[in-house]
Write a protein that holds these residues in place. Structure first.
Motif, PDB file in Angstrom:
ATOM      1  N   ALA A   1       0.847  -1.205   0.000  1.00  0.00           N
ATOM      2  CA  ALA A   1       0.000   0.000   0.000  1.00  0.00           C
ATOM      3  C   ALA A   1       0.875   1.246   0.000  1.00  0.00           C
ATOM      4  O   ALA A   1       0.561   2.244  -0.666  1.00  0.00           O
ATOM      5  CB  ALA A   1      -0.930  -0.004   1.213  1.00  0.00           C
ATOM      6  N   GLU A   2       1.996   1.183   0.727  1.00  0.00           N
ATOM      7  CA  GLU A   2       2.910   2.332   0.755  1.00  0.00           C
ATOM      8  C   GLU A   2       3.533   2.556  -0.616  1.00  0.00           C
ATOM      9  O   GLU A   2       3.634   3.685  -1.091  1.00  0.00           O
ATOM     10  CB  GLU A   2       4.003   2.116   1.812  1.00  0.00           C
ATOM     11  N   ARG A   3       3.938   1.442  -1.266  1.00  0.00           N
ATOM     12  CA  ARG A   3       4.526   1.557  -2.604  1.00  0.00           C
ATOM     13  C   ARG A   3       3.509   2.117  -3.585  1.00  0.00           C
ATOM     14  O   ARG A   3       3.840   2.865  -4.494  1.00  0.00           O
ATOM     15  CB  ARG A   3       4.986   0.172  -3.091  1.00  0.00           C
ATOM     16  N   ALA A   4       2.224   1.744  -3.392  1.00  0.00           N
ATOM     17  CA  ALA A   4       1.161   2.233  -4.281  1.00  0.00           C
ATOM     18  C   ALA A   4       0.728   3.650  -3.903  1.00  0.00           C
ATOM     19  O   ALA A   4      -0.113   4.231  -4.574  1.00  0.00           O
ATOM     20  CB  ALA A   4      -0.031   1.291  -4.220  1.00  0.00           C
ATOM     21  N   ARG A   5       1.295   4.162  -2.814  1.00  0.00           N
ATOM     22  CA  ARG A   5       0.942   5.489  -2.283  1.00  0.00           C
ATOM     23  C   ARG A   5      -0.550   5.625  -1.995  1.00  0.00           C
ATOM     24  O   ARG A   5      -1.181   6.631  -2.334  1.00  0.00           O
ATOM     25  CB  ARG A   5       1.358   6.596  -3.254  1.00  0.00           C
TER      26      ARG A   5
ATOM     27  N   ALA B   1      -2.970  -5.619  -4.877  1.00  0.00           N
ATOM     28  CA  ALA B   1      -2.337  -4.597  -5.726  1.00  0.00           C
ATOM     29  C   ALA B   1      -3.350  -4.079  -6.741  1.00  0.00           C
ATOM     30  O   ALA B   1      -3.422  -2.883  -7.019  1.00  0.00           O
ATOM     31  CB  ALA B   1      -1.119  -5.182  -6.436  1.00  0.00           C
ATOM     32  N   HIS B   2      -4.175  -4.998  -7.268  1.00  0.00           N
ATOM     33  CA  HIS B   2      -5.238  -4.601  -8.203  1.00  0.00           C
ATOM     34  C   HIS B   2      -6.206  -3.646  -7.486  1.00  0.00           C
ATOM     35  O   HIS B   2      -6.569  -2.598  -8.020  1.00  0.00           O
ATOM     36  CB  HIS B   2      -5.953  -5.862  -8.694  1.00  0.00           C
ATOM     37  N   GLU B   3      -6.587  -4.008  -6.274  1.00  0.00           N
ATOM     38  CA  GLU B   3      -7.542  -3.178  -5.514  1.00  0.00           C
ATOM     39  C   GLU B   3      -6.943  -1.814  -5.184  1.00  0.00           C
ATOM     40  O   GLU B   3      -7.619  -0.786  -5.249  1.00  0.00           O
ATOM     41  CB  GLU B   3      -7.953  -3.899  -4.225  1.00  0.00           C
ATOM     42  N   LEU B   4      -5.645  -1.812  -4.813  1.00  0.00           N
ATOM     43  CA  LEU B   4      -4.978  -0.539  -4.520  1.00  0.00           C
ATOM     44  C   LEU B   4      -4.911   0.316  -5.782  1.00  0.00           C
ATOM     45  O   LEU B   4      -4.981   1.550  -5.717  1.00  0.00           O
ATOM     46  CB  LEU B   4      -3.574  -0.795  -3.968  1.00  0.00           C
ATOM     47  N   GLY B   5      -4.793  -0.368  -6.948  1.00  0.00           N
ATOM     48  CA  GLY B   5      -4.781   0.341  -8.228  1.00  0.00           C
ATOM     49  C   GLY B   5      -6.029   1.192  -8.394  1.00  0.00           C
ATOM     50  O   GLY B   5      -5.963   2.333  -8.863  1.00  0.00           O
TER      51      GLY B   5
ATOM     52  N   ALA C   1      -6.660  -1.284 -13.564  1.00  0.00           N
ATOM     53  CA  ALA C   1      -6.224  -1.775 -12.244  1.00  0.00           C
ATOM     54  C   ALA C   1      -5.328  -2.997 -12.403  1.00  0.00           C
ATOM     55  O   ALA C   1      -4.350  -3.167 -11.663  1.00  0.00           O
ATOM     56  CB  ALA C   1      -7.438  -2.091 -11.372  1.00  0.00           C
ATOM     57  N   ASP C   2      -5.642  -3.872 -13.375  1.00  0.00           N
ATOM     58  CA  ASP C   2      -4.759  -5.012 -13.667  1.00  0.00           C
ATOM     59  C   ASP C   2      -3.385  -4.506 -14.117  1.00  0.00           C
ATOM     60  O   ASP C   2      -2.349  -5.009 -13.670  1.00  0.00           O
ATOM     61  CB  ASP C   2      -5.362  -5.882 -14.786  1.00  0.00           C
ATOM     62  N   ASP C   3      -3.383  -3.513 -15.009  1.00  0.00           N
ATOM     63  CA  ASP C   3      -2.116  -2.944 -15.502  1.00  0.00           C
ATOM     64  C   ASP C   3      -1.296  -2.411 -14.327  1.00  0.00           C
ATOM     65  O   ASP C   3      -0.099  -2.642 -14.221  1.00  0.00           O
ATOM     66  CB  ASP C   3      -2.379  -1.790 -16.491  1.00  0.00           C
TER      67      ASP C   3
ATOM     68  N   ALA D   1       2.328  -3.638 -12.955  1.00  0.00           N
ATOM     69  CA  ALA D   1       3.444  -2.692 -12.917  1.00  0.00           C
ATOM     70  C   ALA D   1       4.012  -2.620 -11.501  1.00  0.00           C
ATOM     71  O   ALA D   1       5.211  -2.438 -11.315  1.00  0.00           O
ATOM     72  CB  ALA D   1       2.966  -1.312 -13.374  1.00  0.00           C
ATOM     73  N   THR D   2       3.164  -2.761 -10.488  1.00  0.00           N
ATOM     74  CA  THR D   2       3.606  -2.647  -9.098  1.00  0.00           C
ATOM     75  C   THR D   2       4.300  -3.914  -8.609  1.00  0.00           C
ATOM     76  O   THR D   2       5.324  -3.861  -7.941  1.00  0.00           O
ATOM     77  CB  THR D   2       2.400  -2.345  -8.173  1.00  0.00           C
ATOM     78  N   THR D   3       3.723  -5.094  -8.947  1.00  0.00           N
ATOM     79  CA  THR D   3       4.294  -6.348  -8.440  1.00  0.00           C
ATOM     80  C   THR D   3       5.284  -6.960  -9.428  1.00  0.00           C
ATOM     81  O   THR D   3       6.187  -7.681  -9.020  1.00  0.00           O
ATOM     82  CB  THR D   3       3.191  -7.399  -8.185  1.00  0.00           C
ATOM     83  N   GLY D   4       5.093  -6.681 -10.729  1.00  0.00           N
ATOM     84  CA  GLY D   4       5.969  -7.246 -11.754  1.00  0.00           C
ATOM     85  C   GLY D   4       5.921  -8.766 -11.800  1.00  0.00           C
ATOM     86  O   GLY D   4       6.834  -9.412 -12.307  1.00  0.00           O
TER      87      GLY D   4
END
Ligand SMILES: [Zn+2]
Length: 372
Positions: free
Chosen positions: A170-174, A224-228, A304-306, A310-313
């Motif tokens: 969540a921090e990385r996703a800001r 990560a998708h949800e944070l997107g 959100a998938d994209d 991009a966040t988790t790679g």
């Protein structure tokens, strides 16, 4: 692609369509009934509120009665038959009763507000759009603290390692979030999901305990998708789209109420004789707008998938999570184009996989090498 999933979705669609049709039928009968037996003319606002309450209660009760068999068949019998639900009958009934009471209370409140505005405001449709938009924002804000706990027992995630991993994500996703919570879905069903819900100071991550059985990298992808969604401001975007549609909906309803006055001889658009007609118009406009909202939803789901990738790679975790969710939730992997366009809030499983991992598509679409 399993035949089970296809059969399940066909049956679900039929039950849903029948429920909508039954609702339309009840409202059409209501229109007929108020034409034959118009409610008394209210002299004061308080009389109007009383008449509206009686009408809304009668229509709501009739609708519940007519659709009850469909609700049981589509919401209990069908998912049980396909192994998606194991909640005991009485618990299921209690959940449905709670949901019905909330819906009835909000429905009654909505019609009281609409008729109060119709009574006092010439630009009632504009005022109604503002009030309902504010209500929508409030609903999103209180969902994790007031609504979700009514249907799930929520506890903070005990697994420290996973909790730290998701908080770091969540921090990385800001996206500032208020902790990670777990909902006891496994008591009801095998279906899995995770979400980031609420806005501002109510925003938190919620995982169903059924998702905790996934490998950590896949749980991370789901979140990560949800944070997107939150990083892209999707909650705000959807609220604004729905707000614009509210404005259009109430404006059209205003025009159609005026037509009703001409057709049925009501004493003005605030005449409570028009309530079933207004309800029918709003239901129809809601259905008409659904494909537009769904198309927009599919677009932000792709984004959100994209974002998650991009966040988790981690493409393998993406494929693993999507496949596992599809199997558990008995997703129709490849609905027809028309079905997807009309009804799907997410792109189909096959389309989601094809976008990022074209070679990992399921056996149903895997191309067989040319022989010879
Ligand atoms: Zn999503």
């Amino acid at each position: 692609m399993s035949d089970d999933a296809r059969t399940y979705h066909r049956a679900r669609l039929i039950f849903a369509a029948a429920t909508v049709l039954a609702g339309v039928g009840v409202l059409a009968l209501g229109v007929r009934a108020t034409a034959l037996l118009p409610p008394p003319a209210p002299r004061r606002w308080i009389d109007l509120a009383g008449i509206v309450a009686v009408e809304a209660a009668l229509l709501g009760a009739a609708r519940e009665l007519v659709t009850a068999p469909l609700t049981v068949a589509g919401g209990y019998w069908l998912p049980r038959r396909f192994g998606l639900l194991h909640q005991p009958w009485r618990r299921w009934l209690l959940d449905r009763a709670k949901a019905t009471l909330i819906r009835a209370g909000l429905g009654l409140l909505a019609f009281e507000i609409l008729y109060a505005l119709l009574w006092v405001a010439p630009l009632w449709w504009l005022a109604a759009a503002v009030v309902f938009f504010a209500g929508d924002v409030l609903r999103v804000a209180v969902a994790p603290i007031w609504l979700m706990p009514l249907f799930h027992h929520l506890t903070p995630l005990q697994d420290r390692t996973l909790s730290e991993r998701l908080t770091a994500l969540a921090e990385r996703a800001r996206v500032p979030v208020l902790g990670v919570w777990v909902g006891d879905q496994s008591r009801k069903s095998r279906t899995a999901n995770g979400t980031v819900t609420g806005i501002g100071r109510t925003r938190r991550m919620v995982l169903w305990d059924t998702l905790l059985r996934f490998p950590p990298a896949e749980i991370e992808f789901v979140l990560a998708h949800e944070l997107g969604h939150h990083a892209h401001g999707d909650v705000r975007r959807i609220l604004l789209l729905r707000g614009a549609l509210l404005l259009a909906k109430f404006w059209i309803a205003d025009r159609l109420l005026a037509l009703g006055v001409a057709w049925w001889g009501w004493r003005g658009i605030a005449d409570p004789a028009g309530l079933p007609w207004l309800a029918l118009v709003l239901l129809g406009l809601g259905l008409a707008a659904a494909p537009l909202v769904n198309a927009y939803s599919r677009r932000i789901e792709r984004q959100a998938d994209d974002f998650a990738l991009a966040t988790t790679g981690n493409v393998a975790a993406f494929v693993g999570a999507i496949e596992r969710l599809a199997a558990l939730n008995l997703a129709d992997r490849r609905p027809s184009r028309l079905e997807e366009w009309l009804l799907y809030t997410h792109p189909s499983i096959e389309r989601r996989l094809a976008r990022h991992a074209p070679r990992s598509r399921g056996p149903a679409t895997a191309e067989t090498p040319p022989s010879g």
